[in-house]
Design an enzyme around this catalytic site. Structure first.
Site, PDB file in Angstrom:
ATOM      1  N   HIS A 263     -29.388  29.318  -1.870  1.00 26.14           N
ATOM      2  CA  HIS A 263     -28.839  27.724  -2.084  1.00 26.14           C
ATOM      3  C   HIS A 263     -27.286  27.931  -2.819  1.00 26.14           C
ATOM      4  CE1 HIS A 263     -28.068  23.282  -2.323  1.00 26.14           C
ATOM      5  NE2 HIS A 263     -27.534  23.594  -3.383  1.00 26.14           N
ATOM      6  N   GLU A 264     -27.469  28.564  -4.019  1.00 27.92           N
ATOM      7  CA  GLU A 264     -26.163  28.836  -4.715  1.00 27.92           C
ATOM      8  C   GLU A 264     -25.449  29.922  -3.992  1.00 27.92           C
ATOM      9  OE1 GLU A 264     -25.511  26.519  -6.925  1.00 27.92           O
ATOM     10  OE2 GLU A 264     -27.649  25.701  -7.127  1.00 27.92           O
ATOM     11  N   HIS A 267     -23.084  28.518  -1.741  1.00 30.12           N
ATOM     12  CA  HIS A 267     -21.936  27.761  -2.389  1.00 30.12           C
ATOM     13  C   HIS A 267     -20.921  28.674  -2.799  1.00 30.12           C
ATOM     14  CE1 HIS A 267     -22.964  23.731  -3.085  1.00 30.12           C
ATOM     15  NE2 HIS A 267     -24.287  23.827  -3.844  1.00 30.12           N
ATOM     16  N   GLU A 293     -21.846  21.330  -0.196  1.00 30.09           N
ATOM     17  CA  GLU A 293     -23.194  21.309  -0.137  1.00 30.09           C
ATOM     18  C   GLU A 293     -23.620  21.787   1.085  1.00 30.09           C
ATOM     19  OE1 GLU A 293     -24.634  20.785  -3.063  1.00 30.09           O
ATOM     20  OE2 GLU A 293     -26.731  20.808  -2.194  1.00 30.09           O
TER      21      GLU A 293
HETATM   22 ZN    ZN Z   1     -25.983  22.416  -4.091  1.00 27.79          ZN
END
Ligand code: ZN
Length: 498
Positions: A263-264, A267, A293
């Site tokens: 997830h990160e 980003h 996001e």
């Molecule tokens: Zn996030």
């Protein structure tokens, strides 16, 4: 005709702005990651000092001079966009009277502390007067900023330029109906997904190696970023060549660290791939929090959360996993990461029920800002909506209305971004899939093509394009919730055989 000397002076001012931002980030990063408790007060003073300098620069007459000089420059598109971005920042900072801002910052610290206590005691009444004040401040801010149709639009726009209540009210109900329908079918399914094969001891060091190996597969540049540990995973980007991400380790459930890292990592891919020409300008940032996001969710859910990903990376998994995990198949890894279970707590929710948690908060925030709801009725309304949407009712305020920090910090308009991001991700995926055949790429470990597509259509632009324009240019369509509905329905009907 703008002379070169003026351009150089403006660029030098932007460089100074960028350096001050970096210094603040560096201190904040260190505060999150490393600071010993006794060092905190002095550190906060230093952060405050540099933030004040940055604020002064952003709202200075000198800045205003260059904004006016370049914001209509017909010859230099990039400089014009930069000037407009500086103007937005200048206006935002100048519109709120300094005294009001100061009061708000002071109240915020107090309000967060009271919220923590109220949560501990599970007593909404304790927090209620602070929530009332936080709402009142936000109402004043929106009056200063201005808005057209809805007060809440001004709050949404802080994080998601161009997003409106009208747009969200046009897409959320459809999404909600589809999810509640899907959830009903999942609840009625006889299929049990067994997680026990995955929830066994997996040493932290191995989890970290696995996370790093998978991050490198998705194209995270380890020479321009790091992976560290923290209680709450996050991404901290100084600039494209220094992007710090964190994850957390649960020794008995490696899924948490791996999915957080990816997830990160999503980003981070966005932050690492802005066009070079944006460096040291205020455009070297993500387009919006919703678009940010969307990229995290894309890599976490659509790529890492696909069966093909585990098929292609089963050998990588086994290289780093203890031998107790060696009989797992790609299908085990895939299925066991997709358990759907309505729960009370947003941050623990699966991807099917998550949007329902968001919609409850969105509806309540709008009503609060418009003064349409009596504060003391809030916990009851919250519980009612939880029951209607998710079929579960919180036994206490702690597990209900007091669970999130956002309102105590005065952050209204932020929650919707999680679901907006998921809709962006699904819509971008739909178009990308037509061009690239995503499953095929994932199966063949050709993830650089996916990163390339996202760089071309999203990452490179940084803040020079608004999120809804990025979406329209990439997919030829305005925001459409159908793609998320198709994604969720397809994936989970299959998993739960419904
Ligand atoms: Zn996030």
């Amino acid at each position: 005709m703008v002379i070169q000397k003026e351009k150089d002076a403006f660029l030098a001012l932007l460089k100074e702005q960028s350096v001050l931002k970096n210094i603040t980030f560096m201190m904040q990063w260190d505060t999150h990651a490393n600071i010993p408790p006794k060092g905190l007060d002095d550190r906060l003073e230093s952060v405050g000092y540099i933030s004040e300098k940055l604020h002064q620069l952003n709202t200075s007459d000198k800045m205003k001079y260059y904004i006016d000089l370049f914001k209509e420059d017909p010859d230099d598109e990039l400089l014009r966009q930069i000037a407009l971005e500086c103007e937005a920042l200048y206006d935002k900072n100048r519109k709120i009277p300094q005294q009001l801002h100061k009061e708000f910052v002071m109240l915020k610290a107090k309000s967060e502390a009271v919220w923590q206590e109220a949560r501990k005691q599970s007593d909404f009444q304790l927090f209620q007067p602070y929530l009332e004040k936080m709402v009142a401040y936000n109402q004043q801010f929106t009056d200063y900023w201005g808005y057209d149709a809805h007060r809440y639009d001004a709050l949404l726009n802080q994080y998601e330029p161009g997003m409106t209540v009208e747009l969200l009210d046009g897409v959320f109900p459809k999404l909600r109906t589809a999810i509640i329908d899907l959830l009903g079918r999942i609840n009625g399914s006889d299929k049990e997904i067994n997680e026990s094969k995955l929830t066994k001891y997996f040493p932290e060091a191995n989890q970290k190696e696995l996370s790093l190996a998978l991050l490198s597969k998705i194209g995270f540049d380890g020479q321009a970023g790091r992976l560290d540990t923290s209680v709450h995973p996050y991404t901290f980007a100084f600039h494209k060549n220094d992007v710090r991400i964190t994850t957390r380790y649960n020794p008995n459930d490696f899924r948490e660290s791996v999915s957080s890292a990816l997830h990160e990592g999503g980003h981070a891919l966005y932050e690492q791939n802005f066009a070079d020409k944006l460096r040291n300008t205020p455009l070297a940032e993500v387009s919006s929090m919703g678009m940010h996001e969307s990229q995290a969710l894309y890599w976490e859910s659509f790529i890492h959360g696909s069966k093909e990903f585990w098929e292609a990376n089963l050998d990588v998994f086994k290289t780093h996993a203890p031998k107790e995990f060696h009989d797992l198949t790609a299908s085990d890894l895939y299925q066991s990461s997709h358990v759907v279970k309505p729960s009370l707590i947003r941050v623990e929710a699966d991807e099917v029920t998550y949007p329902l948690h968001i919609m409850i908060r969105y509806e309540l925030e709008k009503a609060l800002l418009d003064g349409e709801v009596k504060m003391s009725d809030l916990p009851g309304i919250w519980n009612e909506k939880m029951k209607d949407y998710l079929g579960v009712a919180p036994p206490s305020d702690r597990e209900g209305i007091l669970q999130d920090i956002h309102w105590s910090s005065g952050d209204f308009g932020y929650f919707p971004l999680y679901t907006i991001g998921m809709m962006y991700a699904a819509q971008l995926h739909h178009t990308m899939d037509k061009e690239l055949h995503v499953k095929q790429r994932v199966r063949n470990n050709e993830l650089e093509q996916i990163k390339g597509w996202l760089t071309d259509h999203v990452y490179q632009y940084g803040k020079s394009k608004k999120p809804l324009d990025i979406l329209m240019n990439a997919t030829n369509e305005p925001l459409n919730p159908d793609y998320l509905i198709t994604y969720l329905t397809g994936k989970y009907s299959d998993l739960y055989e419904v």
